[in-house]
Structure formats: C-alpha cells, structure tokens
Scaffold this motif. Structure first.
Motif, short mmCIF file in Angstrom:
data_model
loop_
_atom_site.label_atom_id
_atom_site.label_comp_id
_atom_site.label_asym_id
_atom_site.label_seq_id
_atom_site.Cartn_x
_atom_site.Cartn_y
_atom_site.Cartn_z
N PHE A 21 -42.86 -33.53 -10.48
CA PHE A 21 -42.15 -34.17 -11.58
C PHE A 21 -40.72 -33.61 -11.69
CE2 PHE A 21 -40.86 -34.04 -16.08
CZ PHE A 21 -40.80 -35.40 -16.34
N GLU A 24 -38.58 -35.05 -9.01
CA GLU A 24 -38.20 -36.44 -9.33
C GLU A 24 -37.07 -36.49 -10.36
OE1 GLU A 24 -41.85 -38.16 -10.66
OE2 GLU A 24 -42.76 -38.08 -8.66
N GLU A 25 -37.04 -35.52 -11.26
CA GLU A 25 -36.02 -35.45 -12.31
C GLU A 25 -34.77 -34.67 -11.85
OE1 GLU A 25 -36.27 -36.82 -15.57
OE2 GLU A 25 -37.98 -37.87 -14.67
N ASN A 26 -34.76 -34.24 -10.58
CA ASN A 26 -33.66 -33.45 -10.03
C ASN A 26 -33.40 -32.17 -10.82
OD1 ASN A 26 -32.98 -35.18 -7.80
ND2 ASN A 26 -32.17 -36.60 -9.33
N LYS A 117 -46.73 -34.13 -18.18
CA LYS A 117 -45.38 -34.55 -17.78
C LYS A 117 -44.57 -35.02 -18.98
CE LYS A 117 -46.88 -37.17 -14.30
NZ LYS A 117 -46.88 -38.05 -13.11
N LYS A 121 -41.14 -33.26 -20.20
CA LYS A 121 -39.92 -34.06 -20.36
C LYS A 121 -39.31 -33.85 -21.74
CE LYS A 121 -38.09 -38.76 -19.84
NZ LYS A 121 -36.87 -38.30 -19.24
N GLU A 125 -35.66 -31.84 -22.61
CA GLU A 125 -34.53 -32.60 -23.15
C GLU A 125 -34.19 -32.25 -24.60
OE1 GLU A 125 -35.86 -36.64 -22.60
OE2 GLU A 125 -36.86 -36.69 -24.54
#
Length: 149
Positions: A21, A24-26, A117, A121, A125
């Motif tokens: 994950f 994928e989110e760099n 996940k 996330k 954030e």
C-alpha cells in the motif's frame, strides 16, 4: 515522509500488505522486520523502529503485532514515542489531530486488510491540530522526563 515499519510474526502478513500500500502511495519506508511468520519477540522490532523515529531517521512508524497491544506498549517505553493502537478510522484520525501520534499500532489478527489500509491512509494524511493539544503533549513529555534515568 519516511515510515518505520515493524512487526512480529503475528503482524508479518499485514505488514507486507501495508508495504505494498505504501509503495502504491509513493511513500518511502524502512522495514525493520520481522521477515517471516516464525515466532519472534515484538519488543525487539518495536525498539529498533522506534529508535529510528527518535533519531529522526524516519518520520513516523507503523508497528504491527497480533493484537497491536504488545507492540504499542513496547514502543511507548521509548521516550518521544506516542504510539496509538487504532482499530478504526476515527481513532486513527484523532490520534493524529489531538495526540500527534508518531506511531500507529495495528493488530494483524484482529482487523482486515482493507480496513487497515483505510486506517493507515487516514493516519498518514491527518495533521496535528496543535493549540490546546500541544499543551497536553508537552505534559506527556514532562512525565517522560520525570521518570528518565
């Protein structure tokens, strides 16, 4: 942002899911282990990863054991670490907004991949609100200093 990842055998599978994950989110990470489902002791991995946060080699951490309880207790013994065990998105958000948690603890045997996940996330954030919450964080730091050897 660079994330310190740590798990024991009970959290290994979820840690591997979280690694994908993050990719994928760099989001950059360092994996402090463990590297299999062979039985290990979670304090060993929590300590290595927590030290990287305190030394500012990483910015925050995601630590995973079977329930998240043991690894969060171990992490919270390191001065400067504020590990929050979160089983839902709201707790993850509030751990950042009000507590400026720098470690997210998860239970690999108690939450599913998709929820994990979503928690990660939201936690990544969400900023710290500061203000009156800063005063409370400072009081936590005072407690750490009081009991430092």
């Amino acid at each position: 942002m660079k994330i310190a990842l740590a798990s024991d055998h009970g959290g290994y599978r979820l840690k591997e899911t979280i690694k994908k994950f993050l990719e994928e989110e760099n989001i950059e990470y360092i994996d402090f282990g463990t590297n299999s489902e062979e039985s290990v002791d979670y304090p060993d991995f929590a300590l290595k990863a927590a030290e990287s946060i305190v030394k500012e080699e990483t910015d925050r951490g995601i630590f995973i054991c079977g329930t998240g309880i043991g690894i969060s207790i171990a992490a919270n013994k390191v001065p400067g670490i504020r590990a929050a065990l979160c089983y839902n998105i709201f707790a993850a958000e509030m751990s950042r907004r009000h507590n400026n948690a720098n470690v997210l603890a998860l239970g690999g045997r108690v939450i599913g991949d998709e929820l994990a996940k979503a928690i990660v996330k939201k936690w990544l954030e969400t900023p710290f609100d500061g203000g009156r919450h800063e005063r409370r964080i400072n009081k936590i730091s005072e407690i750490e200093r009081k009991f430092a050897k």
